[in-house]
Design a protein around this motif. Structure first.
Motif, mmCIF file in Angstrom:
data_model
loop_
_atom_site.group_PDB
_atom_site.id
_atom_site.type_symbol
_atom_site.label_atom_id
_atom_site.label_comp_id
_atom_site.label_asym_id
_atom_site.label_seq_id
_atom_site.Cartn_x
_atom_site.Cartn_y
_atom_site.Cartn_z
ATOM 1 N N SER A 83 0.624 4.109 -4.055
ATOM 2 C CA SER A 83 -0.236 5.050 -3.833
ATOM 3 C C SER A 83 -1.320 5.026 -2.543
ATOM 4 N N HIS A 84 -1.938 4.144 -1.657
ATOM 5 C CA HIS A 84 -2.323 4.475 -0.687
ATOM 6 C C HIS A 84 -2.005 4.995 0.214
ATOM 7 N N THR A 87 -1.187 3.623 3.630
ATOM 8 C CA THR A 87 -0.544 2.426 3.477
ATOM 9 C C THR A 87 1.143 3.155 3.825
ATOM 10 N N ASP A 141 1.563 -2.560 -3.365
ATOM 11 C CA ASP A 141 0.787 -2.099 -4.209
ATOM 12 C C ASP A 141 -0.026 -2.590 -5.677
#
Ligand code: ADP
Ligand code: ASP
Ligand code: MG
Length: 470
Positions: A83-84, A87, A141
């Motif tokens: 999600s990030h 990253t 995550d």
């Protein structure tokens, strides 16, 4: 501590990886420590290897297309899992680097016009190397501490590319030195299945389907409580469910039975997997990622007694039956030794052997791709006998399959063979050759490849394996 391995379909796309990650997180809560082993996404190893083979044949396009296809597939999964954004972009960059590596390797294979076993292992290793990074990132995550570990750093093998054998003492030291500190810090290692390296650091592979083997090696080196193999079926079944849809899951089987089943083609387990686990007495479980509440199959030294004499039927095709025959072989000592020495010197493995009591022929089964080499080796080993007509003929029958009927309860139970062959006779299936090991754990026989699937179904019916407690 549990070592758990996820096979290709279990990490086949973002959604499957999410399920696998859920399983790891749940097991971490229940058991404390988990070592994860991952395969490449389903089909990726095939794509990598066929692109490399095409490059060697002078195709400069196939590997470029394979790169973009692989890039798309892995990107899609990363988009669903990470999600990030920063990253995710960083991870995508890492995966692209591995894919550039793939393209460069294929470019050199294309220029050389040759694919060596060593080159093939370097290419094949990339699927697992991508997946370990993605899986570890997916765990992070979800708030877990996890890191990708290259098995090339921990599993040390001989240089037999394509199907290397681990050197267990060095491997145990390296595994413990690398993995135990991670576990102690609360970090979950996500290890690449299938791949390893020689002492000199050259990448090797453990044979197709070898991620199971990786899990068993790590389990043995870390003395884990159990090894769990997560796959796409509810455990080891009475037959391949793709061949016999009514096949049932076996709740428990012995190491010996599992070894027979996997050796004779039950793809659900890599044949060598059993060994490291047996030596340490570590139970193995085969479980379904897509149905995680199913108890699956437990493989142990001493399973609970079962009513079943025959537990499973397996089959492999793509084989050839080689026959060495001649009246001059009668009573001559050492013929068998020379036959198998000639074949062994070519590095060809023999799956089944049978000799008639008249000693006038010896036949054995090998994989079809080795047939020409085997015939050449035998013709040269028996050159003199062929010239003198002591050996009349050395020949191969292609497109045959081995079927093995397996079960520890067959030992000492009369009538099993009669039932097996009776079932085939009733349906008009011709048996080309028969062998039974003295362990009496298996009866194997050769049929025409075309008859294989129906033969498995008829025997399954005859023993009523679709019914009752397994
Ligand atoms: P993975 O990618 O998880 O390692 P594999 O494809 O190597 O999975 O092995 C699982 C497959 O093995 C199943 O989908 C099934 O079709 C096949 N298979 C063959 N024989 C058996 C058997 N006796 N029991 C269970 N599965 C079997
Ligand atoms: N990815 C490897 C193969 O396809 C190893 C494995 O899946 O176990 O053979
Ligand atoms: Mg497998």
């Amino acid at each position: 501590m549990i070592v758990m391995k996820f096979g290709g379909t279990s990490v086949g796309d973002g959604e499957a990886i999410k399920r696998a990650v859920d399983i790891v997180i749940k097991t971490l809560k229940d058991k404390g420590q988990v070592v994860v082993v991952v395969s490449a996404m389903s089909g990726v190893t095939d794509t990598l290897l066929s692109a490399a083979a095409s490059a060697a044949q002078g195709d400069a396009e196939a590997f470029r297309q394979a790169r973009w296809h692989l890039s798309d597939r892995h990107r899609q999964a990363m988009t669903e899992l990470i999600s990030h954004e920063e990253t995710r972009l960083q991870l995508m960059e890492e995966i692209e680097q591995l894919l550039t590596n793939f393209e460069n390797l294929c470019q050199s294979i294309y220029i050389l016009g040759e694919l060596t076993a060593r080159g093939s292992d370097a290419v094949a290793s990339l699927g697992e190397r991508m997946m370990a990074r993605i899986f570890a990132a997916a765990l992070r995550d979800r708030g877990e501490r996890a890191t990708a570990v290259e098995a090339t750093e921990v599993i040390v093998t001989n240089g037999h590319h394509g199907s290397a054998t681990p050197l267990m003492d060095v491997t145990r030291e390296a595994v413990q030195a690398h993995i135990l500190p991670l576990l102690a810090e609360g970090v979950t290692p996500v290890v690449t299945g299938f791949i390893a390296a020689t002492k000199e650091g050259v990448t090797t592979t453990l044979g197709r389907g070898g991620s199971d083997y990786t899990a068993a090696i790590l389990g043995a080196c870390l003395d884990s409580d159990e090894v769990w193999i997560w796959t796409d079926v509810d455990g080891v079944m009475t037959a391949d469910p793709r061949v016999v849809p009514e096949a049932r899951t076996l709740s428990q089987i012995s190491y010996a039975e599992a070894a027979e089943l996997s050796f004779f083609g039950a793809k659900v387990l890599h044949p060598k997997t059993i060994l490291p686990a047996v030596e340490q007495g570590i139970p193995l479980r085969i479980l379904n990622t897509f149905n995680p509440s199913h108890p699956g199959t437990l493989i142990v030294a001493e399973p609970k007694p079962s009513e079943l004499t025959v537990k499973g039927i397996t089959s492999i095709k793509g084989l050839s039956l080689i026959t060495v025959e001649g009246r001059g072989m009668l009573g001559v000592p050492g013929i068998a030794a020379r036959v198998f020495t000639a074949v062994a010197q070519e590095g060809i493995s023999v799956l089944m052997i049978s000799q008639s009591s008249s000693e006038q022929n010896i036949c054995f089964v090998i994989r079809q791709e080795a047939v020409e080499r085997a015939l050449k080796a035998l013709e040269s080993a028996f050159e003199l006998e062929l010239a003198r007509r002591n050996v009349d003929r050395i020949w191969a029958q292609d497109n045959v399959a081995i079927i093995a009927v397996v079960g520890a309860g067959m030992k000492g139970t009369p009538g099993i063979a009669a039932k097996v062959f009776g079932a085939l006779g009733k349906h008009g299936i011709n048996i080309i050759s028969i062998a039974q090991g003295s362990s009496e754990y298996n009866i194997s026989f050769v049929v025409d490849e075309e008859d294989m699937e129906s033969a498995v179904r008829y025997i399954h019916q005859e023993f009523e394996l679709e019914r009752g407690e397994c």
